[in-house]
Design an enzyme around this catalytic site. Structure first.
Site, PDB file in Angstrom:
ATOM      1  N   GLU A  92     -26.271 -13.274   1.994  1.00 50.17           N
ATOM      2  CA  GLU A  92     -27.259 -12.209   1.819  1.00 50.17           C
ATOM      3  C   GLU A  92     -28.399 -12.629   2.741  1.00 50.17           C
ATOM      4  O   GLU A  92     -29.181 -13.499   2.406  1.00 50.17           O
ATOM      5  CB  GLU A  92     -27.746 -12.102   0.386  1.00 50.17           C
ATOM      6  CG  GLU A  92     -28.739 -10.959   0.215  1.00 50.17           C
ATOM      7  CD  GLU A  92     -29.548 -11.021  -1.069  1.00 50.17           C
ATOM      8  OE1 GLU A  92     -30.114  -9.985  -1.450  1.00 50.17           O
ATOM      9  OE2 GLU A  92     -29.597 -12.108  -1.697  1.00 50.17           O
ATOM     10  N   ASP A  97     -20.106 -14.118  -6.649  1.00 47.22           N
ATOM     11  CA  ASP A  97     -21.487 -14.188  -6.169  1.00 47.22           C
ATOM     12  C   ASP A  97     -22.028 -15.603  -6.433  1.00 47.22           C
ATOM     13  O   ASP A  97     -22.131 -16.009  -7.585  1.00 47.22           O
ATOM     14  CB  ASP A  97     -22.324 -13.141  -6.931  1.00 47.22           C
ATOM     15  CG  ASP A  97     -23.496 -12.599  -6.118  1.00 47.22           C
ATOM     16  OD1 ASP A  97     -23.672 -11.369  -6.072  1.00 47.22           O
ATOM     17  OD2 ASP A  97     -24.227 -13.431  -5.548  1.00 47.22           O
ATOM     18  N   ASP A 104     -29.210  -3.668  -5.286  1.00 46.55           N
ATOM     19  CA  ASP A 104     -30.650  -3.858  -5.044  1.00 46.55           C
ATOM     20  C   ASP A 104     -31.286  -2.644  -4.383  1.00 46.55           C
ATOM     21  O   ASP A 104     -32.473  -2.663  -4.047  1.00 46.55           O
ATOM     22  CB  ASP A 104     -30.885  -5.073  -4.130  1.00 46.55           C
ATOM     23  CG  ASP A 104     -30.608  -6.393  -4.834  1.00 46.55           C
ATOM     24  OD1 ASP A 104     -30.321  -7.385  -4.127  1.00 46.55           O
ATOM     25  OD2 ASP A 104     -30.648  -6.417  -6.079  1.00 46.55           O
TER      26      ASP A 104
HETATM   27  O1  TEU Z   1     -31.711 -10.206  -3.902  1.00 41.84           O
HETATM   28  C1  TEU Z   1     -32.689 -10.771  -3.102  1.00 41.84           C
HETATM   29  C2  TEU Z   1     -33.473  -9.683  -2.551  1.00 41.84           C
HETATM   30  O2  TEU Z   1     -33.587  -9.565  -1.431  1.00 41.84           O
HETATM   31  C3  TEU Z   1     -33.947  -8.676  -3.490  1.00 41.84           C
HETATM   32  O3  TEU Z   1     -34.893  -9.219  -4.249  1.00 41.84           O
HETATM   33  C4  TEU Z   1     -34.456  -7.484  -2.798  1.00 41.84           C
HETATM   34  O4  TEU Z   1     -35.333  -7.785  -1.799  1.00 41.84           O
HETATM   35  C5  TEU Z   1     -35.207  -6.636  -3.694  1.00 41.84           C
HETATM   36  O5  TEU Z   1     -34.678  -6.613  -4.893  1.00 41.84           O
HETATM   37  C6  TEU Z   1     -35.224  -5.264  -3.141  1.00 41.84           C
HETATM   38  O6  TEU Z   1     -36.008  -4.523  -3.975  1.00 41.84           O
HETATM   39  C7  TEU Z   1     -30.833 -11.108  -4.530  1.00 41.84           C
HETATM   40  C8  TEU Z   1     -29.939 -10.308  -5.459  1.00 41.84           C
HETATM   41  O7  TEU Z   1     -29.186  -9.409  -4.699  1.00 41.84           O
HETATM   42  C9  TEU Z   1     -30.852  -9.612  -6.442  1.00 41.84           C
HETATM   43  O8  TEU Z   1     -30.122  -8.733  -7.275  1.00 41.84           O
HETATM   44  C10 TEU Z   1     -31.540 -10.671  -7.270  1.00 41.84           C
HETATM   45  O9  TEU Z   1     -32.468 -10.040  -8.106  1.00 41.84           O
HETATM   46  C11 TEU Z   1     -32.268 -11.655  -6.376  1.00 41.84           C
HETATM   47  O10 TEU Z   1     -31.510 -12.081  -5.254  1.00 41.84           O
HETATM   48  C12 TEU Z   1     -32.558 -12.930  -7.138  1.00 41.84           C
HETATM   49  O11 TEU Z   1     -31.347 -13.588  -7.403  1.00 41.84           O
END
Ligand code: TEU
Ligand code: CA
Length: 559
Positions: free
Chosen positions: A260, A104, A336
């Site tokens: 992402e 990641d 998430d």
């Molecule tokens: O997630 C980004 C993101 O889109 C999330 O914040 C999401 O919208 C939200 O959590 C949904 O409730 C990425 C990673 O996947 C996440 O785990 C991290 O917290 C975030 O970035 C910051 O790095």
């Protein structure tokens, strides 16, 4: 040019990606936290699933303000997860088994404990000052920027050391890196080369759409109508940097790169993944992830549930987006999101297994690379915590504080989080019915779902009709039928509110997939005579007696 050539075959298009949340997979040293040696010790199980690629959430040094998405050393392993030797051994063991490894890349921001930030905040002329976005306070408060995790939703944090504000889209301990600074980009490319030189097979790229900012930090332009996510993912130099990353790093290796894709739409998707763009291979979009939530709420579930026709429209649209160019991904859960069966299926004892199998059939029969989340192959469900104290996730804890600060209804928040909180998807893997589900022999960092007594891998290994063995069967079906990978997708009976049916065709091969998303008998007029069809797979342990689909029934026919 043959159909095969026109398809542009690639290993990552034919792959099935299994996502492991390392903190919750297997604890090998009795500290209640999953780790790399724990994963290595379970490679027989992982290999038995038939998947090809393992995506690991961040495993790098981190004070874990956001469970690893706040990195303090990009070239070292998080203490909780083990050592670089543990990593090298894990990687070698996975490659020996033909399993590829995707890490990641969290490069939009790093930890405020990273030496870069520690230096940067020291003085305005520090050589690392321009690694981050600083706003001198004598110029007044900068234009508002919304933060995902801040208790006041404020993405600017004041720091008295240099009488300045720094930008953090996520938590205050996740300052955004300044990609407009070529030194920062070089640092990240250097980190990528470091891990590719070790032999990893790709990167999932965390909020990579947010990396470019208009550093004059104007008021949010009106055209975004307050939609900060669309503004954040529309930075001025984003594609220039992704092309540079491809030129400097990605083009030098046969690896998988997936964005992402928060903020990416059907209109902008091709800019990221079309081959001639020389940027990334794939992206995952968020359009489906908004379904079933009440608008303008923090993921409060709509009591009516989600509209299946809207669901079908979204996944059919995205199939169409990549029908001729580019390539898509498909997922229904991750670290998430809440658990797939609780969100899109029905996790009641009577329906959990059937609806979980039905949803897995969907993921494994679409024209896109499946990203499958650990534990969903067992039908693991939401844990539904009753109080904020049970949560470990910064998003839930800080949002609770934000609701409290604004005098909101805290019990309604807790109720909503039972459905949508991220920790629902992060509970420890349920290996067996022993203490802590065999995840650890210490106190787990996050509670184990009490249903582990019945919902666990050991019990399902022995049961031919288990969710686990069905997962293996549908993975096998996809692996043995390329039409399910590259075949043309056609939605059938779009307006049917209960059944999602579609065709997959390639050459003379034609497959019909029928999925009942409801807890009742439902029919779809496929317009095809199924009596001549060959039923290849279904999720009930008794053969279908009629064309009508039983509750949560899934069927795959060759027609
Ligand atoms: O997630 C980004 C993101 O889109 C999330 O914040 C999401 O919208 C939200 O959590 C949904 O409730 C990425 C990673 O996947 C996440 O785990 C991290 O917290 C975030 O970035 C910051 O790095
Ligand atoms: Ca451990």
């Amino acid at each position: 040019m043959s159909e095969k050539e026109s398809i542009g075959r690639k290993w990552w298009k034919e792959a099935i990606v299994y996502q492991i949340y390392p903190r919750s997979f297997k604890d090998s040293n009795g500290d209640g936290i999953g780790d790399l040696n724990g994963i290595t010790s379970e490679l027989d199980y992982i290999q038995s699933l038939g998947i090809d690629v393992i995506w690991l959430n961040p495993i790098f040094s981190s004070p874990n303000d956001d469970n690893g998405y706040d990195i303090s050393d990009y070239k070292n392993i998080m203490t909780d997860f083990g050592t670089m030797e543990d990593f090298d051994r894990m990687l070698a063991s996975m490659h020996e088994r033909g399993l590829k490894v995707v890490l990641d890349l969290v490069a939009n921001h790093c930890s405020d404990e990273h030496p870069w930030f520690k230096q940067s905040m020291r003085s305005r002329d520090n050589p690392y000052r321009n690694y981050f976005h600083w706003w001198p306070a004598e110029n007044g408060k900068p234009a508002h920027r919304w933060s995902f995790f801040d208790v006041n939703a404020d993405a600017w944090k004041y720091d008295a050391t240099t009488n300045s504000y720094y930008l953090h889209y996520f938590s205050q301990k996740q300052p955004d890196l300044n990609w407009e600074n070529p030194k920062v980009r070089k640092e990240i490319y250097d980190v990528m080369h470091f891990w590719f030189a070790k032999g990893i097979d790709g990167f999932r790229m965390d909020v990579i759409t947010f990396i470019s900012k208009d550093t004059s930090f104007p008021e949010l332009p009106g055209k975004y109508q307050g939609d900060f996510i669309s503004y954040y993912s529309d930075g001025p130099h984003l594609h220039e940097y992704l092309r540079e990353m491809n030129e400097e790093v990605l083009s030098k290796y046969d690896v998988l790169s997936v964005a992402e894709g928060i903020g990416i739409t059907g209109e902008t998707a091709h800019d990221f993944v079309d081959e001639e763009r020389h940027e990334l291979n794939m992206l995952y979009h968020f359009e489906g992830m908004g379904l079933g939530y009440l608008p303008n709420t923090f993921k409060y579930p709509d009591p009516q549930g989600f509209d299946l026709v809207a669901f079908k429209d979204i996944y059919s649209k995205w199939d169409h987006v990549f029908a001729d160019k580019g390539w898509g991904t498909i997922y229904l859960g991750n670290h998430d999101q809440p658990r797939m069966v609780s969100r899109w299926g029905n996790d009641s004892p009577a329906c959990r297994e059937l609806s979980s199998k039905m949803l897995t059939t969907f993921l494994m029969t679409m024209r896109a690379t499946p990203f499958y989340y650990y534990g969903d192959e067992l039908g693991m469900a939401n844990i539904r915590f009753n109080k904020i104290g049970d949560y470990r996730d910064i998003e839930s804890i800080n949002m609770y504080q934000l609701v409290k600060n604004s005098g909101g209804d805290l019990s309604a928040f807790i109720e909503a989080q039972k459905f949508s909180a991220r920790d629902n998807g992060r509970t420890p893997f349920q290996w067996n019915d022993s203490a802590n589900a065999g995840f650890t022999n210490a106190a787990p960092w996050l509670a184990v779902n009490p249903d582990f007594k019945t919902v666990n891998a050991a019990a399902q290994e022995k049961d031919d009709n288990s969710v686990l063995n069905y997962f293996r069967a549908v993975v096998k079906l996809r692996k043995e039928n390329e039409v399910l990978v590259y075949g043309k997708y056609t939605l059938i009976d779009r307006d049917n509110p209960d059944v999602y049916a579609y065709l997959r065709e390639s050459g003379r091969k034609k497959m019909l997939v029928m999925l009942n998303f409801r807890n009742k008998t439902a029919s779809t007029n496929a317009g095809l005579d199924l009596t001549n069809g060959k039923l290849l797979l279904h999720n009930y342990d008794t053969a279908p007696a009629s064309d009508a689909l039983r509750p949560y029934e899934a069927r795959v026919y060759e027609v």
